[in-house]
Design a protein around this motif. Structure first.
Motif, PDB file in Angstrom:
ATOM      1  N   THR A   1     -54.563  42.831   3.207  1.00 19.49           N
ATOM      2  CA  THR A   1     -54.303  43.301   4.561  1.00 19.49           C
ATOM      3  C   THR A   1     -53.513  42.260   5.340  1.00 19.49           C
ATOM      4  O   THR A   1     -52.527  42.577   6.025  1.00 19.49           O
ATOM      5  CB  THR A   1     -55.629  43.613   5.275  1.00 19.49           C
ATOM      6  OG1 THR A   1     -56.332  44.614   4.529  1.00 19.49           O
ATOM      7  CG2 THR A   1     -55.400  44.104   6.692  1.00 19.49           C
ATOM      8  N   ALA A   2     -53.940  40.996   5.241  1.00 18.66           N
ATOM      9  CA  ALA A   2     -53.237  39.927   5.942  1.00 18.66           C
ATOM     10  C   ALA A   2     -51.810  39.775   5.430  1.00 18.66           C
ATOM     11  O   ALA A   2     -50.873  39.577   6.218  1.00 18.66           O
ATOM     12  CB  ALA A   2     -54.012  38.619   5.788  1.00 18.66           C
ATOM     13  N   ALA A   3     -51.627  39.862   4.117  1.00 19.92           N
ATOM     14  CA  ALA A   3     -50.281  39.745   3.551  1.00 19.92           C
ATOM     15  C   ALA A   3     -49.389  40.886   4.026  1.00 19.92           C
ATOM     16  O   ALA A   3     -48.187  40.682   4.262  1.00 19.92           O
ATOM     17  CB  ALA A   3     -50.363  39.733   2.025  1.00 19.92           C
ATOM     18  N   ALA A   4     -49.948  42.080   4.176  1.00 16.25           N
ATOM     19  CA  ALA A   4     -49.158  43.210   4.678  1.00 16.25           C
ATOM     20  C   ALA A   4     -48.708  42.967   6.113  1.00 16.25           C
ATOM     21  O   ALA A   4     -47.577  43.300   6.488  1.00 16.25           O
ATOM     22  CB  ALA A   4     -49.976  44.494   4.581  1.00 16.25           C
ATOM     23  N   ILE A   5     -49.582  42.370   6.928  1.00 14.63           N
ATOM     24  CA  ILE A   5     -49.201  42.042   8.302  1.00 14.63           C
ATOM     25  C   ILE A   5     -48.060  41.021   8.304  1.00 14.63           C
ATOM     26  O   ILE A   5     -47.075  41.157   9.060  1.00 14.63           O
ATOM     27  CB  ILE A   5     -50.408  41.497   9.084  1.00 14.63           C
ATOM     28  CG1 ILE A   5     -51.441  42.618   9.336  1.00 14.63           C
ATOM     29  CG2 ILE A   5     -49.965  40.869  10.398  1.00 14.63           C
ATOM     30  CD1 ILE A   5     -51.008  43.679  10.323  1.00 14.63           C
ATOM     31  N   VAL A   6     -48.164  39.995   7.474  1.00 13.11           N
ATOM     32  CA  VAL A   6     -47.107  38.987   7.385  1.00 13.11           C
ATOM     33  C   VAL A   6     -45.802  39.619   6.915  1.00 13.11           C
ATOM     34  O   VAL A   6     -44.709  39.293   7.408  1.00 13.11           O
ATOM     35  CB  VAL A   6     -47.547  37.848   6.444  1.00 13.11           C
ATOM     36  CG1 VAL A   6     -46.385  36.914   6.134  1.00 13.11           C
ATOM     37  CG2 VAL A   6     -48.694  37.069   7.069  1.00 13.11           C
ATOM     38  N   GLU A   7     -45.889  40.543   5.969  1.00  7.47           N
ATOM     39  CA  GLU A   7     -44.695  41.250   5.484  1.00  7.47           C
ATOM     40  C   GLU A   7     -44.061  42.069   6.605  1.00  7.47           C
ATOM     41  O   GLU A   7     -42.836  42.068   6.778  1.00  7.47           O
ATOM     42  CB  GLU A   7     -45.080  42.147   4.312  1.00  7.47           C
ATOM     43  CG  GLU A   7     -43.954  43.008   3.767  1.00  7.47           C
ATOM     44  CD  GLU A   7     -42.877  42.215   3.034  1.00  7.47           C
ATOM     45  OE1 GLU A   7     -41.784  42.765   2.810  1.00  7.47           O
ATOM     46  OE2 GLU A   7     -43.142  41.050   2.670  1.00  7.47           O
ATOM     47  N   LEU A   8     -44.880  42.770   7.377  1.00  8.85           N
ATOM     48  CA  LEU A   8     -44.353  43.568   8.488  1.00  8.85           C
ATOM     49  C   LEU A   8     -43.710  42.683   9.548  1.00  8.85           C
ATOM     50  O   LEU A   8     -42.718  43.066  10.172  1.00  8.85           O
ATOM     51  CB  LEU A   8     -45.466  44.415   9.095  1.00  8.85           C
ATOM     52  CG  LEU A   8     -45.853  45.658   8.291  1.00  8.85           C
ATOM     53  CD1 LEU A   8     -47.193  46.223   8.770  1.00  8.85           C
ATOM     54  CD2 LEU A   8     -44.758  46.729   8.403  1.00  8.85           C
ATOM     55  N   GLN A   9     -44.259  41.496   9.741  1.00  9.23           N
ATOM     56  CA  GLN A   9     -43.633  40.574  10.698  1.00  9.23           C
ATOM     57  C   GLN A   9     -42.269  40.138  10.193  1.00  9.23           C
ATOM     58  O   GLN A   9     -41.305  40.071  10.969  1.00  9.23           O
ATOM     59  CB  GLN A   9     -44.533  39.360  10.935  1.00  9.23           C
ATOM     60  CG  GLN A   9     -43.916  38.347  11.887  1.00  9.23           C
ATOM     61  CD  GLN A   9     -44.899  37.295  12.356  1.00  9.23           C
ATOM     62  OE1 GLN A   9     -45.416  37.368  13.461  1.00  9.23           O
ATOM     63  NE2 GLN A   9     -45.144  36.298  11.519  1.00  9.23           N
ATOM     64  N   SER A  10     -42.152  39.867   8.900  1.00  9.22           N
ATOM     65  CA  SER A  10     -40.860  39.463   8.341  1.00  9.22           C
ATOM     66  C   SER A  10     -39.838  40.595   8.419  1.00  9.22           C
ATOM     67  O   SER A  10     -38.629  40.337   8.469  1.00  9.22           O
ATOM     68  CB  SER A  10     -41.028  39.015   6.887  1.00  9.22           C
ATOM     69  OG  SER A  10     -41.267  40.115   6.022  1.00  9.22           O
ATOM     70  N   MET A  11     -40.325  41.846   8.454  1.00  6.69           N
ATOM     71  CA  MET A  11     -39.449  43.013   8.573  1.00  6.69           C
ATOM     72  C   MET A  11     -39.091  43.311  10.028  1.00  6.69           C
ATOM     73  O   MET A  11     -38.315  44.226  10.294  1.00  6.69           O
ATOM     74  CB  MET A  11     -40.136  44.230   7.943  1.00  6.69           C
ATOM     75  CG  MET A  11     -40.384  44.104   6.450  1.00  6.69           C
ATOM     76  SD  MET A  11     -41.565  45.348   5.815  1.00  6.69           S
ATOM     77  CE  MET A  11     -40.647  46.863   6.125  1.00  6.69           C
ATOM     78  N   GLY A  12     -39.691  42.579  10.967  1.00  8.09           N
ATOM     79  CA  GLY A  12     -39.417  42.799  12.380  1.00  8.09           C
ATOM     80  C   GLY A  12     -40.156  43.976  12.975  1.00  8.09           C
ATOM     81  O   GLY A  12     -39.842  44.415  14.090  1.00  8.09           O
ATOM     82  N   ARG A  13     -41.191  44.462  12.275  1.00  7.12           N
ATOM     83  CA  ARG A  13     -41.936  45.628  12.766  1.00  7.12           C
ATOM     84  C   ARG A  13     -43.050  45.242  13.738  1.00  7.12           C
ATOM     85  O   ARG A  13     -43.546  46.092  14.466  1.00  7.12           O
ATOM     86  CB  ARG A  13     -42.540  46.389  11.586  1.00  7.12           C
ATOM     87  CG  ARG A  13     -41.521  46.857  10.548  1.00  7.12           C
ATOM     88  CD  ARG A  13     -40.737  48.056  11.029  1.00  7.12           C
ATOM     89  NE  ARG A  13     -39.860  48.554   9.991  1.00  7.12           N
ATOM     90  CZ  ARG A  13     -40.220  49.455   9.075  1.00  7.12           C
ATOM     91  NH1 ARG A  13     -41.475  49.914   9.079  1.00  7.12           N
ATOM     92  NH2 ARG A  13     -39.374  49.865   8.167  1.00  7.12           N
ATOM     93  N   LEU A  14     -43.465  43.992  13.700  1.00  2.60           N
ATOM     94  CA  LEU A  14     -44.506  43.513  14.609  1.00  2.60           C
ATOM     95  C   LEU A  14     -44.423  42.000  14.684  1.00  2.60           C
ATOM     96  O   LEU A  14     -43.679  41.359  13.938  1.00  2.60           O
ATOM     97  CB  LEU A  14     -45.906  43.971  14.158  1.00  2.60           C
ATOM     98  CG  LEU A  14     -46.383  43.638  12.743  1.00  2.60           C
ATOM     99  CD1 LEU A  14     -46.775  42.158  12.581  1.00  2.60           C
ATOM    100  CD2 LEU A  14     -47.580  44.488  12.357  1.00  2.60           C
TER     101      LEU A  14
END
Length: 350
Positions: free
Chosen positions: A76-89
């Motif tokens: 879950t944490a890795a998905a959040i970090v991935e979304l941040q790198s994508m500029g989604r959050l």
């Protein structure tokens, strides 16, 4: 270091053998509940990105599927970090940017506070298998009383990680498991990790046993929604995986983006010597910095450990954490393993 890890493997395996003297071993699950008093487990150790040993006991092996409990949180944490790198959050976002219906007393909660268990939210809202939908969970979470003001105190919260799963869905436009599968598991070649998306063979999923040796079925035999567990569990626990897939995950963790998971951010208590990062616990030990997390549901139990200075990785899991004379959650085999590794390390010359 390779020799020390093999000794550590033997130490943990020996503990497994000791447990097996109390039970009847079985080669995988049999039928919907399996034979009585069966228990198993598996363990993988790796150094430098290469497997040193991958073995099982009690009929388990590297490809037996187990519930890894709160080890789920690192995905879950890795998905959040991935979304941040994508500029989604951004982890500094307040949760109301991604979730509707946030009450006034919770509007200051940030995504990072959910990641580090400093949101003040309650630990849980009920049984893992209670049939709560996403909307039900959000409504109950937002109706609950905060245990502390957001950002002021470390309080471990499964609810917080479930809110992160909901934020992943909101920010990505995909289901929680779908996002993990596409952006984390598939790139890492993890074909046997997830809730319902892998093509599970029922005989490959370990039946779980309580302390008295009574079979409780596999996790898939419990009440779940069609797309995975209900929302008291989703995002904070319950993902199924294997020792071999967790080794593949260990290699993916070396990527630059995911290093954010391991930065020590919040001390786990006023006088604790451990810190929480994003889905990982960080501590300093005689063998250097250790990155660790565990997970359990009272039946299955798992632990994962990394020692970056030695580029070493250990994961082990069992489908019966308690029984006559043992409690693997309390005894902490990984702590014993790390201590053993430290005692075997060469001493500097006088």
């Amino acid at each position: 270091m390779r020799r020390w890890l093999v000794v550590g493997l033997l130490l943990v395996s020996a503990c497994g053998v000791e447990v097996e003297e109390e039970v009847v071993a079985t080669p995988r699950a049999v039928g919907p509940l399996g034979p009585p008093m069966a228990s198993s487990g598996s363990l993988v150790t790796a150094v430098g990105g290469e497997i040193v040993a991958c073995e099982g006991w009690g009929g388990g092996d590297c490809d037996t599927v187990y519930d890894i409990g709160s080890v789920t949180k690192q995905f879950t944490a890795a998905a959040i970090v991935e979304l941040q790198s994508m500029g989604r959050l951004d982890v500094r976002d307040r949760i109301g940017r991604h979730l509707d219906g946030v009450p006034p007393d919770m509007r200051s909660i940030t995504i990072q506070q959910l990641l580090t268990h400093t949101s003040g939210l309650v630990g849980s809202l009920g049984d893992d298998y209670e049939p709560l939908s996403r909307d039900d969970l959000l409504r109950e979470a937002f109706a609950s009383d905060l245990r502390s003001a957001p950002g002021t105190r470390y309080l471990y919260s499964n609810v917080g990680y479930t809110l992160l799963a909901a934020i992943i869905e909101s920010a990505s436009g995909e289901g929680y498991e779908q996002f993990l599968a596409r952006h984390l598991f598939e790139p890492a070649e993890m074909t046997r990790t997830g809730y319902v998306l892998p093509d599970w063979e029922s005989a490959d999923v370990a039946v779980e046993y309580d302390a008295r040796g009574r079979a409780h079925g596999t996790p898939l035999d419990h009440p779940w929604a069609e797309d995975g567990p209900y929302w008291n569990l989703r995002g904070n626990g319950g993902i199924l995986s294997t020792a071999r897939d967790m080794f593949r995950w260990s290699r993916a963790l070396d990527g630059d983006e995911l290093r954010e998971l391991f930065r020590p951010r919040v001390r786990e208590g006023a006088h604790a010597d451990t810190w929480y990062g994003y889905g990982w616990v960080v501590l300093d030990s005689p063998v250097g910095r250790v990155q660790w997390h565990n997970g359990g549901n009272g039946l299955s139990y798992a632990e994962v450990t990394r020692t970056p200075a030695e580029d070493a990785f250990v994961f082990w899991v069992t489908n019966r954490s308690r029984g006559p004379g043992w409690n693997l959650e309390r005894n902490g085999l990984t702590n014993a393993l790390v201590s053993r590794l430290a005692s075997l390390a060469p001493q500097p010359p006088l």
